[in-house]
Scaffold this motif. Structure first.
Motif, mmCIF file in Angstrom:
data_model
loop_
_atom_site.group_PDB
_atom_site.id
_atom_site.type_symbol
_atom_site.label_atom_id
_atom_site.label_comp_id
_atom_site.label_asym_id
_atom_site.label_seq_id
_atom_site.Cartn_x
_atom_site.Cartn_y
_atom_site.Cartn_z
ATOM 1 N N ASN A 74 0.582 -1.170 -0.115
ATOM 2 C CA ASN A 74 0.145 -0.093 0.163
ATOM 3 C C ASN A 74 0.983 1.378 -0.072
ATOM 4 O OD1 ASN A 74 -2.590 -1.158 -0.167
ATOM 5 N ND2 ASN A 74 -3.102 -0.767 1.905
ATOM 6 N N VAL A 75 1.917 1.340 0.972
ATOM 7 C CA VAL A 75 2.824 2.468 0.833
ATOM 8 C C VAL A 75 3.311 2.678 -0.331
ATOM 9 C CG1 VAL A 75 4.720 3.262 2.096
ATOM 10 C CG2 VAL A 75 3.120 2.635 3.470
ATOM 11 N N GLY A 76 4.020 1.570 -0.947
ATOM 12 C CA GLY A 76 4.642 1.571 -2.234
ATOM 13 C C GLY A 76 3.686 1.990 -3.193
ATOM 14 N N LEU A 77 2.555 1.863 -3.432
ATOM 15 C CA LEU A 77 1.398 2.030 -4.389
ATOM 16 C C LEU A 77 1.250 3.628 -4.247
ATOM 17 C CD1 LEU A 77 -0.495 -1.081 -4.656
ATOM 18 C CD2 LEU A 77 0.724 -0.173 -6.420
ATOM 19 N N ASN A 143 -16.605 8.888 -0.845
ATOM 20 C CA ASN A 143 -15.563 9.127 -1.792
ATOM 21 C C ASN A 143 -14.132 8.673 -1.207
ATOM 22 O OD1 ASN A 143 -17.676 10.737 -3.418
ATOM 23 N ND2 ASN A 143 -17.412 12.142 -2.201
ATOM 24 N N ALA A 144 -14.015 7.787 -0.751
ATOM 25 C CA ALA A 144 -12.791 7.201 -0.291
ATOM 26 C C ALA A 144 -12.649 5.802 -0.924
ATOM 27 C CB ALA A 144 -12.613 7.093 1.256
ATOM 28 N N SER A 145 -11.455 5.102 -0.806
ATOM 29 C CA SER A 145 -11.309 3.830 -1.069
ATOM 30 C C SER A 145 -10.121 3.074 -0.242
ATOM 31 C CB SER A 145 -10.912 3.768 -2.592
ATOM 32 O OG SER A 145 -9.462 3.921 -2.698
ATOM 33 N N SER A 146 -9.998 1.958 -0.202
ATOM 34 C CA SER A 146 -8.904 1.335 0.621
ATOM 35 C C SER A 146 -7.422 1.303 -0.169
ATOM 36 C CB SER A 146 -9.197 -0.225 0.969
ATOM 37 O OG SER A 146 -9.537 -0.891 -0.403
ATOM 38 N N GLY A 147 -7.441 1.999 -1.188
ATOM 39 C CA GLY A 147 -6.263 2.070 -1.897
ATOM 40 C C GLY A 147 -5.904 0.830 -2.550
ATOM 41 N N GLY A 148 -4.465 0.548 -2.649
ATOM 42 C CA GLY A 148 -4.190 -0.864 -3.171
ATOM 43 C C GLY A 148 -4.789 -1.179 -4.900
ATOM 44 N N LEU A 149 -5.882 -1.898 -5.091
ATOM 45 C CA LEU A 149 -6.232 -2.144 -6.343
ATOM 46 C C LEU A 149 -6.661 -0.883 -7.050
ATOM 47 C CD1 LEU A 149 -6.650 -4.782 -7.461
ATOM 48 C CD2 LEU A 149 -9.011 -4.852 -7.044
ATOM 49 N N ASP A 150 -7.175 0.033 -6.510
ATOM 50 C CA ASP A 150 -7.687 1.138 -7.289
ATOM 51 C C ASP A 150 -6.494 1.927 -7.792
ATOM 52 O OD1 ASP A 150 -10.344 0.849 -6.568
ATOM 53 O OD2 ASP A 150 -10.348 2.188 -4.933
ATOM 54 N N ILE A 151 -5.473 2.055 -7.038
ATOM 55 C CA ILE A 151 -4.158 2.513 -7.746
ATOM 56 C C ILE A 151 -3.568 1.805 -8.710
ATOM 57 C CG2 ILE A 151 -1.849 3.453 -7.242
ATOM 58 C CD1 ILE A 151 -2.786 3.771 -4.211
ATOM 59 N N ALA A 153 -5.383 0.095 -10.726
ATOM 60 C CA ALA A 153 -6.196 0.001 -11.963
ATOM 61 C C ALA A 153 -6.016 1.378 -12.510
ATOM 62 C CB ALA A 153 -7.646 0.164 -11.445
ATOM 63 N N LYS A 154 -5.603 2.557 -11.898
ATOM 64 C CA LYS A 154 -5.492 3.755 -12.423
ATOM 65 C C LYS A 154 -4.024 3.681 -13.340
ATOM 66 C CE LYS A 154 -7.701 6.634 -8.970
ATOM 67 N NZ LYS A 154 -8.645 7.234 -10.120
ATOM 68 N N ILE A 155 -3.203 3.089 -12.804
ATOM 69 C CA ILE A 155 -1.757 2.987 -13.654
ATOM 70 C C ILE A 155 -2.168 2.231 -14.756
ATOM 71 C CG2 ILE A 155 0.354 1.859 -13.633
ATOM 72 C CD1 ILE A 155 0.430 2.307 -10.671
ATOM 73 N N LEU A 156 -3.036 1.256 -14.848
ATOM 74 C CA LEU A 156 -3.212 0.229 -16.031
ATOM 75 C C LEU A 156 -4.208 1.473 -16.967
ATOM 76 C CD1 LEU A 156 -4.366 -3.112 -14.449
ATOM 77 C CD2 LEU A 156 -2.330 -2.551 -15.810
ATOM 78 N N GLN A 157 -4.827 2.078 -16.404
ATOM 79 C CA GLN A 157 -5.676 3.028 -17.453
ATOM 80 C C GLN A 157 -4.729 3.907 -17.960
ATOM 81 O OE1 GLN A 157 -8.140 6.085 -15.265
ATOM 82 N NE2 GLN A 157 -9.563 5.870 -16.607
ATOM 83 N N ARG A 158 -3.889 4.582 -17.285
ATOM 84 C CA ARG A 158 -2.889 5.467 -17.900
ATOM 85 C C ARG A 158 -1.965 4.869 -19.126
ATOM 86 N NH1 ARG A 158 0.743 10.152 -15.195
ATOM 87 N NH2 ARG A 158 -1.408 11.090 -15.274
ATOM 88 N N PHE A 159 -1.495 3.549 -18.607
ATOM 89 C CA PHE A 159 -0.589 3.210 -19.716
ATOM 90 C C PHE A 159 -0.860 2.256 -20.738
ATOM 91 C CE2 PHE A 159 2.059 4.278 -15.946
ATOM 92 C CZ PHE A 159 3.052 5.399 -16.671
ATOM 93 N N LEU A 160 -2.487 1.566 -20.519
ATOM 94 C CA LEU A 160 -3.085 0.791 -21.357
ATOM 95 C C LEU A 160 -4.000 1.138 -21.954
ATOM 96 C CD1 LEU A 160 -2.604 -2.778 -19.519
ATOM 97 C CD2 LEU A 160 -1.092 -1.755 -21.136
ATOM 98 N N HIS A 161 -4.267 2.615 -21.508
ATOM 99 C CA HIS A 161 -5.460 3.408 -22.140
ATOM 100 C C HIS A 161 -6.723 2.634 -21.986
ATOM 101 C CE1 HIS A 161 -2.530 6.022 -23.666
ATOM 102 N NE2 HIS A 161 -2.021 5.161 -24.284
#
Length: 301
Positions: A74-77, A143-151, A153-161
């Motif tokens: 989590n900290v790394g992400l 409007n919160a999340s537990s982090g981790g998987l959401d981050i 997903a956002k990385i995949l969204q940016r680089f894989l469109h």
């Protein structure tokens, strides 16, 4: 000047009270998630779509506990998220991402010999899905999340469109498949099934039977909100002329149809841009795009 000071002193306790209530709310939601993970997910050995599910698998390769690996991931992400997306990750996500592994570590210290409460892996996963969805929906609705998987997903969204929903599904499936590294095919199948059902149950908690919301917004930042809906969410919007029933002042109402990920982004944006915006939200049972009529077709008949 005295009046202004009086107003400031009267609003400060209210803001502090709201902050304390919000922190307690986030803490309770995170505690529910940690409880579901510790008592149901960890004994089942299933790797249902979450960073903790991945941590359960990694404990077979790294001499650390689930809580310690979850904290590190989590900290790394979060660091990667801040580098790539800046302030998009607010204090709520940081708070819950750090608090979740702390709760898990507390459970590990208090109950070091934790075993399955049901005695059956399938029942454990079913109970996990039910309980964790309560905590996750509480975070989502704030409007919160537990982090981790959401981050991720956002990385995949940016680089894989990819669309954010597709990215979340892909990340969840990959984590579920990671259980094949250490467990048998029954556990892998249970992880995949749990990932799918977790998404369905969470959708039910948050949106009922539909994945769409009709959001009606009255805001003083109309242009900023309109641009955000059109440019950032890539969604449509309709603007209606309205008039206040009390003061008869003319206003303009923005209406848009969004899915759950877009809804969360929109609410977060409104909190930052216009906290005083008046928002009403409705369930949408069906969205249908009617084909355009062929010009002259009706006249020919």
């Amino acid at each position: 000047m005295q009046v202004k000071k009086g107003n400031l002193t009267s609003t400060r306790p209210n803001k502090m009270r709201r902050l304390v209530v919000n922190i307690l709310y986030l803490t309770l939601a995170t505690f529910i998630i940690a409880t579901a993970i510790f008592f149901f997910l960890m004994p089942s050995r299933a790797s249902v779509s979450s960073i903790t599910g991945l941590a359960i698998v990694l404990t077979h390769f790294i001499p650390l506990s689930v809580a310690q690996i979850t904290m590190a991931l989590n900290v790394g992400l979060l660091v990667v998220g801040f580098i790539l997306f800046g302030r998009e990750f607010g204090g709520k996500t940081v708070y819950t991402s750090i608090l979740l592994p702390l709760f898990l570590r507390l459970y590990e210290v208090i109950l070091p010999n934790n075993t399955s409460l049901t005695g059956d892996a399938t029942l454990d996963v079913a109970c996990y899905i039910f309980v964790v969805s309560i905590g996750l929906s509480m975070l989502f609705n704030d409007n919160a999340s537990s982090g981790g998987l959401d981050i991720i997903a956002k990385i995949l969204q940016r680089f894989l469109h990819m669309e954010i929903g597709q990215a979340l599904s892909l990340a969840g499936i990959v984590i579920a498949l990671s259980s094949a590294l250490v467990y048998d095919m029954k556990t892998v199948a249970l992880s995949l099934l749990g990932t799918y059902l977790n998404g369905l149950v969470l959708d039910h908690y948050i949106f009922g039977q539909t994945g769409k919301k009709r959001v009606c917004i009255l805001t003083s930042e109309e242009e900023a909100v309109r641009r955000f809906i059109l440019s950032d969410l890539k969604s449509g919007a309709t603007i209606y002329e309205a008039k206040g029933g009390l003061d008869l002042r003319p206003r303009r109402e923005i209406i848009t149809i969004v899915n759950k990920q877009e809804y969360q982004k929109l609410m977060t944006f409104l909190e930052k841009t216009d906290p005083k915006a008046f928002v009403t939200v409705y369930n949408v049972t069906e969205v249908r795009y009617m084909p355009k009529p062929i010009l002259g077709h009706d006249n020919d008949r």
